[in-house]
Design a protein around this motif. Sequence first.
Motif, short mmCIF file in Angstrom:
data_model
loop_
_atom_site.label_atom_id
_atom_site.label_comp_id
_atom_site.label_asym_id
_atom_site.label_seq_id
_atom_site.Cartn_x
_atom_site.Cartn_y
_atom_site.Cartn_z
N ASP A 1 0.86 -1.19 0.00
CA ASP A 1 0.00 0.00 0.00
C ASP A 1 0.89 1.23 0.00
O ASP A 1 1.29 1.75 1.05
CB ASP A 1 -0.92 0.01 1.22
N TYR A 2 1.20 1.69 -1.21
CA TYR A 2 2.10 2.84 -1.33
C TYR A 2 1.55 3.78 -2.40
O TYR A 2 1.17 3.33 -3.48
CB TYR A 2 3.51 2.37 -1.73
N PRO A 3 1.49 5.08 -2.05
CA PRO A 3 1.75 5.68 -0.74
C PRO A 3 0.64 5.34 0.26
O PRO A 3 -0.52 5.16 -0.14
CB PRO A 3 1.80 7.18 -1.04
N ALA A 4 0.99 5.28 1.52
CA ALA A 4 0.05 4.86 2.55
C ALA A 4 -1.18 5.78 2.61
O ALA A 4 -2.29 5.33 2.89
CB ALA A 4 0.75 4.83 3.91
N ARG A 5 -0.99 7.06 2.31
CA ARG A 5 -2.11 8.01 2.38
C ARG A 5 -3.17 7.72 1.33
O ARG A 5 -4.29 8.20 1.42
CB ARG A 5 -1.59 9.43 2.15
N HIS A 6 -2.83 6.93 0.32
CA HIS A 6 -3.77 6.64 -0.74
C HIS A 6 -4.52 5.32 -0.52
O HIS A 6 -5.13 4.81 -1.46
CB HIS A 6 -3.05 6.60 -2.09
N TRP A 7 -4.48 4.82 0.69
CA TRP A 7 -5.19 3.57 0.97
C TRP A 7 -6.68 3.72 0.65
O TRP A 7 -7.29 2.87 -0.03
CB TRP A 7 -5.01 3.15 2.42
N GLY A 8 -7.29 4.81 1.12
CA GLY A 8 -8.71 5.03 0.86
C GLY A 8 -9.01 5.23 -0.61
O GLY A 8 -10.01 4.73 -1.14
N LEU A 9 -8.14 5.98 -1.30
CA LEU A 9 -8.31 6.20 -2.73
C LEU A 9 -8.23 4.88 -3.48
O LEU A 9 -9.01 4.63 -4.41
CB LEU A 9 -7.23 7.16 -3.23
N ARG A 10 -7.30 4.03 -3.07
CA ARG A 10 -7.15 2.73 -3.72
C ARG A 10 -8.43 1.91 -3.58
O ARG A 10 -8.89 1.29 -4.54
CB ARG A 10 -5.96 2.00 -3.09
N GLN A 11 -9.00 1.94 -2.39
CA GLN A 11 -10.23 1.19 -2.15
C GLN A 11 -11.37 1.71 -3.03
O GLN A 11 -12.09 0.93 -3.67
CB GLN A 11 -10.62 1.29 -0.68
N ARG A 12 -11.52 3.03 -3.09
CA ARG A 12 -12.60 3.61 -3.90
C ARG A 12 -12.40 3.33 -5.38
O ARG A 12 -13.35 3.05 -6.11
CB ARG A 12 -12.68 5.12 -3.66
N LEU A 13 -11.15 3.41 -5.82
CA LEU A 13 -10.85 3.14 -7.22
C LEU A 13 -11.27 1.73 -7.61
O LEU A 13 -11.90 1.51 -8.66
CB LEU A 13 -9.35 3.35 -7.46
N LEU A 14 -10.95 0.77 -6.77
CA LEU A 14 -11.31 -0.62 -7.06
C LEU A 14 -12.82 -0.85 -6.95
O LEU A 14 -13.41 -1.56 -7.76
CB LEU A 14 -10.56 -1.56 -6.11
N GLU A 15 -13.44 -0.23 -5.96
CA GLU A 15 -14.88 -0.40 -5.78
C GLU A 15 -15.67 0.15 -6.95
O GLU A 15 -16.74 -0.36 -7.30
CB GLU A 15 -15.32 0.29 -4.48
N GLN A 16 -15.16 1.21 -7.59
CA GLN A 16 -15.86 1.85 -8.70
C GLN A 16 -15.44 1.30 -10.06
O GLN A 16 -15.67 1.93 -11.10
CB GLN A 16 -15.68 3.37 -8.65
N GLY A 17 -14.80 0.13 -10.08
CA GLY A 17 -14.51 -0.53 -11.34
C GLY A 17 -13.21 -0.14 -11.99
O GLY A 17 -12.98 -0.45 -13.15
N GLY A 18 -12.33 0.55 -11.24
CA GLY A 18 -11.02 0.90 -11.78
C GLY A 18 -10.05 -0.25 -11.70
O GLY A 18 -10.39 -1.37 -11.28
N MET A 19 -8.82 0.01 -12.10
CA MET A 19 -7.81 -1.05 -12.16
C MET A 19 -6.46 -0.56 -11.66
O MET A 19 -6.07 0.59 -11.90
CB MET A 19 -7.67 -1.53 -13.62
N LEU A 20 -5.76 -1.45 -10.95
CA LEU A 20 -4.37 -1.22 -10.57
C LEU A 20 -3.49 -2.04 -11.49
O LEU A 20 -3.79 -3.21 -11.78
CB LEU A 20 -4.13 -1.62 -9.11
N TRP A 21 -2.37 -1.46 -11.92
CA TRP A 21 -1.47 -2.09 -12.89
C TRP A 21 -0.06 -2.07 -12.31
O TRP A 21 0.41 -1.03 -11.86
CB TRP A 21 -1.54 -1.30 -14.20
N SER A 22 0.62 -3.20 -12.33
CA SER A 22 2.01 -3.26 -11.87
C SER A 22 2.77 -4.31 -12.66
O SER A 22 2.23 -5.37 -12.98
CB SER A 22 2.07 -3.59 -10.37
N GLU A 23 4.00 -3.99 -12.97
CA GLU A 23 4.86 -4.98 -13.63
C GLU A 23 5.72 -5.73 -12.62
O GLU A 23 6.50 -6.61 -13.00
CB GLU A 23 5.76 -4.31 -14.66
N PHE A 24 5.56 -5.40 -11.34
CA PHE A 24 6.44 -5.96 -10.31
C PHE A 24 5.77 -7.10 -9.55
O PHE A 24 4.64 -6.98 -9.07
CB PHE A 24 6.87 -4.85 -9.34
#
Length: 326
Positions: free
Chosen positions: A116-139
């Motif tokens: 969870d980086y940056p830690a301050r974006h934990w809530g944003l990450r949750q909302r993004l996923l809940e609203q049908g968004g996507m997280l992308w990582s090559e790592f």
Amino acid sequence: MQNIFPVHKLLIEQLPFPRGVLDELRPLPQQIYLQGRPESLELLRRLPHDGLAVVGTRIPDPAALKWSRSVIHGLRGTKRIIVSGFAMGVDGMAHEAALEAELPTVAVLGTPLDRDYPARHWGLRQRLLEQGGMLWSEFEPGTEILPHHFALRNRWIAALARATWVVQAPEESGALVTAEWAQALGRDIYVTPAAPWEVKHRGNHGLLSAGATPIQGVEDLAHTWPEMIGGQQMELSSPQRALFLEWILHQKGGVTEAELQNWAHLHRVPLQQWWNWLESAILAGQIFSVEDRWLACGTKKEIAVPEGLSTRLSEQSLLKTLSNSD
């Protein structure tokens, strides 16, 4: 939180890029890790065509954030997918504004999905996923976070978007790296104009001098998406058009621009959509304007118009107008 939304692994060959683009992005990982609802994978079918990358400094001016947020809000109802790097500052604003405008958004991380980086974006990450968004990582999960990983992710931000918008960038901003990748891939580059003495915008100055397109509003994006002009993407639905015409029809003497803005706000429709439709409605003979007031054509009653201008059209004319507007 990571376990609530499934993680999908795609081989590089499964990504929506031609081989030539992938060759530009080397070195390539063997696979990409995506997190989101299963239906979020459908976003890949629309990328990079519908993707708009929004990038900039981690320490932006409040005015830059406020203005760029309003531009993203103006994209409500379009097919744009907002792509950014999930960092503090401009990136975070871009994702937040996209969610507020009910636009899909893709966050390209410089870290593995299990961090969870940056830690301050934990809530944003949750909302993004809940609203049908996507997280992308090559790592791969468990990978150590290293500074150069954030530079690597910039190439994916540019590749996933048909155009990149640099909101605010000083001379050493990572946003300029994203712009370089966008140029290398033949993508459009937009830049927020700024006064020459604005030190925090020196990166913007350089890009504009090199030929990037200045952006001063949603309409400027028509350079990349011409279909956004004429209401093809920024269009009112049939019920909205009928409701608006019925309302304006009963306003004796027409409505002012301020009243139009209040109406748009009340019905949660971006003003730009109203203006686009009004322009087409004028051409179609549904609406006309006199002395900065807007009036509808199609009523049994005489409409009071300044300078003695009036019109008498039957109710059938209005119904015909509405039926032809679909």
